[in-house]
Design a protein around this motif. Structure first.
Motif, PDB file in Angstrom:
ATOM      1  N   ILE A 100      -0.449  -5.403  17.396  1.00  0.00           N
ATOM      2  CA  ILE A 100       0.534  -4.926  16.423  1.00  0.00           C
ATOM      3  C   ILE A 100       0.686  -3.408  16.582  1.00  0.00           C
ATOM      4  O   ILE A 100      -0.294  -2.689  16.799  1.00  0.00           O
ATOM      5  N   ASN A 101       1.942  -2.935  16.541  1.00  0.00           N
ATOM      6  CA  ASN A 101       2.283  -1.522  16.680  1.00  0.00           C
ATOM      7  C   ASN A 101       2.041  -0.988  18.099  1.00  0.00           C
ATOM      8  O   ASN A 101       1.942   0.204  18.331  1.00  0.00           O
ATOM      9  N   SER A 102       1.961  -1.931  19.059  1.00  0.00           N
ATOM     10  CA  SER A 102       1.792  -1.509  20.458  1.00  0.00           C
ATOM     11  C   SER A 102       3.100  -1.017  21.063  1.00  0.00           C
ATOM     12  O   SER A 102       3.096  -0.425  22.151  1.00  0.00           O
ATOM     13  N   GLY A 103       4.210  -1.279  20.367  1.00  0.00           N
ATOM     14  CA  GLY A 103       5.518  -0.926  20.897  1.00  0.00           C
ATOM     15  C   GLY A 103       6.277  -2.112  21.439  1.00  0.00           C
ATOM     16  O   GLY A 103       7.419  -1.982  21.879  1.00  0.00           O
ATOM     17  N   LYS A 104       5.656  -3.298  21.394  1.00  0.00           N
ATOM     18  CA  LYS A 104       6.313  -4.465  21.995  1.00  0.00           C
ATOM     19  C   LYS A 104       7.611  -4.830  21.277  1.00  0.00           C
ATOM     20  O   LYS A 104       8.591  -5.221  21.926  1.00  0.00           O
ATOM     21  N   GLU A 154      -6.727   2.025  19.747  1.00  0.00           N
ATOM     22  CA  GLU A 154      -6.867   3.279  18.997  1.00  0.00           C
ATOM     23  C   GLU A 154      -5.516   3.938  18.742  1.00  0.00           C
ATOM     24  O   GLU A 154      -5.254   4.459  17.653  1.00  0.00           O
ATOM     25  N   PHE A 155      -4.656   3.907  19.745  1.00  0.00           N
ATOM     26  CA  PHE A 155      -3.322   4.507  19.592  1.00  0.00           C
ATOM     27  C   PHE A 155      -2.481   3.690  18.601  1.00  0.00           C
ATOM     28  O   PHE A 155      -1.771   4.265  17.759  1.00  0.00           O
ATOM     29  N   CYS A 156      -2.564   2.360  18.702  1.00  0.00           N
ATOM     30  CA  CYS A 156      -1.816   1.499  17.782  1.00  0.00           C
ATOM     31  C   CYS A 156      -2.218   1.768  16.339  1.00  0.00           C
ATOM     32  O   CYS A 156      -1.371   1.838  15.430  1.00  0.00           O
ATOM     33  N   GLU A 157      -3.527   1.944  16.140  1.00  0.00           N
ATOM     34  CA  GLU A 157      -4.031   2.158  14.783  1.00  0.00           C
ATOM     35  C   GLU A 157      -3.695   3.569  14.297  1.00  0.00           C
ATOM     36  O   GLU A 157      -3.310   3.764  13.139  1.00  0.00           O
ATOM     37  N   LYS A 158      -3.797   4.550  15.183  1.00  0.00           N
ATOM     38  CA  LYS A 158      -3.540   5.946  14.819  1.00  0.00           C
ATOM     39  C   LYS A 158      -2.093   6.164  14.402  1.00  0.00           C
ATOM     40  O   LYS A 158      -1.810   6.974  13.497  1.00  0.00           O
ATOM     41  N   THR A 159      -1.156   5.471  15.051  1.00  0.00           N
ATOM     42  CA  THR A 159       0.279   5.678  14.794  1.00  0.00           C
ATOM     43  C   THR A 159       0.854   4.646  13.827  1.00  0.00           C
ATOM     44  O   THR A 159       2.078   4.542  13.676  1.00  0.00           O
ATOM     45  N   ASP A 160      -0.004   3.884  13.178  1.00  0.00           N
ATOM     46  CA  ASP A 160       0.442   2.825  12.269  1.00  0.00           C
ATOM     47  C   ASP A 160       0.931   3.413  10.948  1.00  0.00           C
ATOM     48  O   ASP A 160       0.123   3.813  10.101  1.00  0.00           O
ATOM     49  N   LYS A 161       2.228   3.474  10.764  1.00  0.00           N
ATOM     50  CA  LYS A 161       2.814   4.066   9.552  1.00  0.00           C
ATOM     51  C   LYS A 161       2.917   3.065   8.406  1.00  0.00           C
ATOM     52  O   LYS A 161       3.183   3.463   7.269  1.00  0.00           O
ATOM     53  N   ARG A 162       2.719   1.775   8.700  1.00  0.00           N
ATOM     54  CA  ARG A 162       2.795   0.775   7.627  1.00  0.00           C
ATOM     55  C   ARG A 162       1.438   0.537   6.968  1.00  0.00           C
ATOM     56  O   ARG A 162       1.347  -0.141   5.954  1.00  0.00           O
ATOM     57  N   GLY A 163       0.399   1.027   7.596  1.00  0.00           N
ATOM     58  CA  GLY A 163      -0.927   0.921   6.996  1.00  0.00           C
ATOM     59  C   GLY A 163      -1.583  -0.433   7.104  1.00  0.00           C
ATOM     60  O   GLY A 163      -2.550  -0.718   6.389  1.00  0.00           O
ATOM     61  N   VAL A 164      -1.102  -1.289   8.040  1.00  0.00           N
ATOM     62  CA  VAL A 164      -1.671  -2.636   8.108  1.00  0.00           C
ATOM     63  C   VAL A 164      -3.079  -2.613   8.701  1.00  0.00           C
ATOM     64  O   VAL A 164      -3.940  -3.411   8.323  1.00  0.00           O
ATOM     65  N   TYR A 165      -3.339  -1.677   9.617  1.00  0.00           N
ATOM     66  CA  TYR A 165      -4.685  -1.594  10.178  1.00  0.00           C
ATOM     67  C   TYR A 165      -5.682  -1.149   9.116  1.00  0.00           C
ATOM     68  O   TYR A 165      -6.817  -1.653   9.046  1.00  0.00           O
ATOM     69  N   ALA A 166      -5.272  -0.195   8.268  1.00  0.00           N
ATOM     70  CA  ALA A 166      -6.160   0.269   7.200  1.00  0.00           C
ATOM     71  C   ALA A 166      -6.490  -0.867   6.243  1.00  0.00           C
ATOM     72  O   ALA A 166      -7.636  -1.012   5.795  1.00  0.00           O
ATOM     73  N   ARG A 167      -5.490  -1.693   5.946  1.00  0.00           N
ATOM     74  CA  ARG A 167      -5.728  -2.829   5.054  1.00  0.00           C
ATOM     75  C   ARG A 167      -6.663  -3.846   5.708  1.00  0.00           C
ATOM     76  O   ARG A 167      -7.499  -4.458   5.038  1.00  0.00           O
ATOM     77  N   ALA A 168      -6.547  -4.003   7.017  1.00  0.00           N
ATOM     78  CA  ALA A 168      -7.439  -4.923   7.722  1.00  0.00           C
ATOM     79  C   ALA A 168      -8.855  -4.374   7.751  1.00  0.00           C
ATOM     80  O   ALA A 168      -9.830  -5.117   7.582  1.00  0.00           O
ATOM     81  N   ARG A 169      -8.989  -3.067   7.982  1.00  0.00           N
ATOM     82  CA  ARG A 169     -10.319  -2.450   8.020  1.00  0.00           C
ATOM     83  C   ARG A 169     -11.017  -2.555   6.666  1.00  0.00           C
ATOM     84  O   ARG A 169     -12.247  -2.687   6.596  1.00  0.00           O
ATOM     85  N   SER A 170     -10.229  -2.520   5.597  1.00  0.00           N
ATOM     86  CA  SER A 170     -10.822  -2.581   4.260  1.00  0.00           C
ATOM     87  C   SER A 170     -11.147  -4.014   3.839  1.00  0.00           C
ATOM     88  O   SER A 170     -11.758  -4.229   2.786  1.00  0.00           O
ATOM     89  N   GLY A 171     -10.718  -4.975   4.651  1.00  0.00           N
ATOM     90  CA  GLY A 171     -10.974  -6.372   4.332  1.00  0.00           C
ATOM     91  C   GLY A 171      -9.884  -7.043   3.549  1.00  0.00           C
ATOM     92  O   GLY A 171      -9.967  -8.235   3.226  1.00  0.00           O
ATOM     93  N   GLU A 172      -8.798  -6.309   3.270  1.00  0.00           N
ATOM     94  CA  GLU A 172      -7.689  -6.887   2.504  1.00  0.00           C
ATOM     95  C   GLU A 172      -6.947  -7.946   3.323  1.00  0.00           C
ATOM     96  O   GLU A 172      -6.460  -8.929   2.781  1.00  0.00           O
ATOM     97  N   ILE A 173      -6.842  -7.727   4.640  1.00  0.00           N
ATOM     98  CA  ILE A 173      -6.200  -8.690   5.538  1.00  0.00           C
ATOM     99  C   ILE A 173      -7.277  -9.281   6.445  1.00  0.00           C
ATOM    100  O   ILE A 173      -8.037  -8.548   7.076  1.00  0.00           O
ATOM    101  N   ALA A 184       2.724   2.059  25.921  1.00  0.00           N
ATOM    102  CA  ALA A 184       3.619   2.903  25.128  1.00  0.00           C
ATOM    103  C   ALA A 184       2.974   4.215  24.718  1.00  0.00           C
ATOM    104  O   ALA A 184       3.665   5.109  24.229  1.00  0.00           O
ATOM    105  N   SER A 185       1.670   4.360  24.942  1.00  0.00           N
ATOM    106  CA  SER A 185       1.034   5.641  24.635  1.00  0.00           C
ATOM    107  C   SER A 185       1.240   6.642  25.767  1.00  0.00           C
ATOM    108  O   SER A 185       1.046   7.838  25.595  1.00  0.00           O
ATOM    109  N   LYS A 186       1.656   6.154  26.946  1.00  0.00           N
ATOM    110  CA  LYS A 186       1.842   7.014  28.110  1.00  0.00           C
ATOM    111  C   LYS A 186       3.280   6.993  28.624  1.00  0.00           C
ATOM    112  O   LYS A 186       3.667   7.863  29.412  1.00  0.00           O
ATOM    113  N   GLN A 187       4.068   5.977  28.235  1.00  0.00           N
ATOM    114  CA  GLN A 187       5.439   5.838  28.708  1.00  0.00           C
ATOM    115  C   GLN A 187       6.378   5.765  27.515  1.00  0.00           C
ATOM    116  O   GLN A 187       6.004   5.266  26.451  1.00  0.00           O
ATOM    117  N   ASN A 188       7.610   6.271  27.710  1.00  0.00           N
ATOM    118  CA  ASN A 188       8.562   6.092  26.625  1.00  0.00           C
ATOM    119  C   ASN A 188       9.260   4.746  26.767  1.00  0.00           C
ATOM    120  O   ASN A 188       9.215   4.100  27.813  1.00  0.00           O
TER     121      ASN A 188
END
Length: 577
Positions: free
Chosen positions: A407-411, A509-528, A550-554
């Motif tokens: 998720i958030n990989s750019g696919k 790490e890049f997917c999680e760092k650039t996650d503007k919807r906060g879904v990774y944070a919710r998963a880390r907290s156990g909510e998802i 997508a972290s190295k290519q546009n």
């Protein structure tokens, strides 16, 4: 009195005609009985039992007939028959339906739930599949019929005679679907007394026309083009295309020489055994002669390049039983084109040094795929037109691009951009199947367990395959985290067009760092729960056609790489369409 040969065994076992006065009574009984829903192959066998095509059979083989046919090509009463015609069932079906000796069971069509026949069970037996594989098919486990025997056919067989209720309904080429009795009546009406039957599961070209005309003229006979339209070899051209080819070819025969009839047979590709079977079936349909070619009904060679059967094994097999079958073998003559005289001749009659031309099956498929010219000396223009309609050039064929990643990989962004690019270039319809969109529209009841993720991906694969079959470009961007699920989905999609697996390998790490919807944070907290990359694994593809990051290519550069991949595969023409 008929001048046509008697059916195999002396009497045509047309069960539909025989049971006509009783059919209503049988139908009413069938509604009260347990019902076995037949598979496509079982339906093909049932149809030819009911209409007499498999005479002298009146049902599916019991154990004594089965054993005799497997080991000695003979049923228990001594009648020649080379292929076991069996009704396979599972242990669960036996228990659920109460299948046992003396029971009566309704046989039902899976396509429309119509009751077709009632079988009176004589016995239920467990076959020795190893013996069947060796004696009937030669024993090579790569043989498609042996794979079917071990992987698809169920573990028990049911033997018993049939009471017919209904004919199978067909909705295609109804006017060409003759039963043996109908075809015999047709020959009688035309005044034909010698009929050369030609078996085919492939399109026919000018060489086929020449060899059948030559065979008929040499024997002062007529030609029955009798193609198989049931189950054939995987990868064969569909029967709709083939029948249109035969219809286009028929006017090229001398007036009144040839007729076309369709045979709803489920082929086993059993080489010499199958050739005997085919000869019996054609005799039942009224033929007096049967053309048998090189490697007749053989599946070719195995993965080591070794042929399953010898090139003339089928001819030898039928010749051995020629008198008993009562049909004359016509050896298939390999025809070659002589450009200097604009004629076809049998290869063995061409003088050494004479210029000849030919186009192999591989070369013909290449020309159809690329749109290259197919010369009129090889095939008639009306035949080529039919083949081109069903085999569009590569740049008009459908395909699927499967984007997989976190998720958030750019696919999803890649998918949207690729859709826009393909739409801009025009030429074919383009559909985008985003993972979340499919979840909302097709898979709302599914969760995120491994099983549910598998089901979701297979639904995507099914939709993509149907769209690609219609010539569309499909872009799908599920997470698709499991290798086995991707493998199964890819096989489904490849049945309808090319598939390109693109691994969007943007680091977690890049997917999680650039996650503007906060879904990774919710998963880390156990909510998802069951979140890919957090508490659920992502299995990195081992067979990706393209790997991007997508972290190295546009996005623009990634889309360009995918476009180049499609162009190099011939799916986009020289103008990018």
């Amino acid at each position: 009195m008929s001048s046509l040969p008697q059916p195999h065994g002396g009497v045509l076992k047309d069960l539909i005609a025989r049971d006509a006065p009783r059919r209503q009574q049988l139908f009413e009984e069938s509604e009260t009985l347990p019902a076995l829903v037949l598979t496509e192959r079982q339906l093909c066998d049932l149809e030819l039992i009911l209409n007499g095509g498999f005479s002298p059979l009146e049902g599916f083989m019991n154990e004594a007939d089965y054993n005799g046919v497997v080991t000695d090509c003979r049923m228990a009463d001594g009648a020649l028959f080379s292929i076991p015609i069996t009704l396979d069932v599972s242990k669960e079906q036996i228990e659920e339906l109460g299948i046992k000796a003396g029971a009566r069971v309704t046989l039902r069509d899976f396509r429309d739930d119509r009751n077709l026949a009632i079988i009176t069970v004589e016995d239920v037996y467990k076959p020795n599949k190893e013996v069947e594989a060796k004696e009937v098919f030669g024993g090579d486990e790569e043989h498609p019929a042996i794979r079917y025997l071990y992987n698809t056919a169920k573990e028990y067989y049911v033997g018993g005679k049939l009471d017919a209720i209904n004919k199978l309904d067909h909705y295609d080429y109804v006017g060409l679907r003759y039963t043996p009795a109908e075809l015999r009546a047709h020959f009688e009406k035309l005044g034909w007394t010698k009929i050369v039957a030609f078996q085919t599961r492939n399109p026919m070209h000018r060489a086929h026309r020449e060899l059948t005309v030559r065979a008929a003229r040499d024997r002062q006979a007529n030609v029955l083009i009798h193609p198989v339209v049931g189950l054939t070899k995987p990868g064969d051209i569909d029967h709709f295309t083939r029948v249109r080819v035969y219809q286009a070819l028929l006017p090229r025969y001398p007036n009144g020489m040839a007729a076309l009839g369709l045979l709803p047979l489920a082929m086993r590709m059993a080489g010499p055994r199958e050739a005997i079977w085919h000869a019996i079936i054609r005799k039942n349909h009224g033929a007096t002669h049967f053309i048998i070619g090189r490697d007749h009904a053989g599946p070719g060679s195995n993965s080591k390049g070794v042929d399953f059967y010898g090139p003339y094994d089928a001819q030898y097999a039928v010749e051995k039983y020629k008198e008993e079958i009562g049909i004359e073998v016509v050896p298939f003559q390999m025809m070659t084109y002589l450009p200097d005289t604009d004629e076809y001749m049998p290869v063995d009659q061409v003088k050494a040094g004479t210029k000849t031309l030919n186009i192999s099956g591989t070369e013909l498929r290449r020309r159809l795929r690329t749109g290259a010219a197919i010369p009129e000396w090889f095939s008639y223009p009306e035949v080529v037109k039919v083949l081109r309609e069903s085999h569009p050039p590569r740049h008009k064929q459908g395909f699927t691009v499967l984007l997989t990643g976190y998720i958030n990989s750019g696919k999803d962004a890649i998918g949207r951009a690729l859709q826009v690019t393909l739409n801009q270039q025009a030429g074919r319809s383009t559909t985008l199947l985003l993972g979340e969109q499919v979840r909302q529209e097709l898979s709302t009841e599914l969760g995120f367990s491994k099983e549910d993720r598998h089901k979701n991906l297979q639904r995507i694969a099914f939709v993509a395959a149907e769209l690609a079959r219609a010539g569309a470009a499909v872009i799908a961007s599920p997470i698709a985290p499991y290798e086995q699920s991707r493998k199964v989905a890819r096989a489904t999609m490849e049945a309808s067009g090319s598939v390109f697996l693109v691994h969007v390998a943007t680091p977690l790490e890049f997917c999680e760092k650039t996650d503007k919807r906060g879904v990774y944070a919710r998963a880390r907290s156990g909510e998802i729960k069951g979140f890919t990359g957090v508490d659920d694994p992502y299995e990195v593809p081992t067979n990706a056609d393209l790997v991007v990051d997508a972290s190295k290519q546009n996005i623009r550069n990634i889309v360009h790489e995918i476009i180049l991949l499609l162009e190099s595969s011939g799916l986009l023409d020289s103008n990018g369409n």
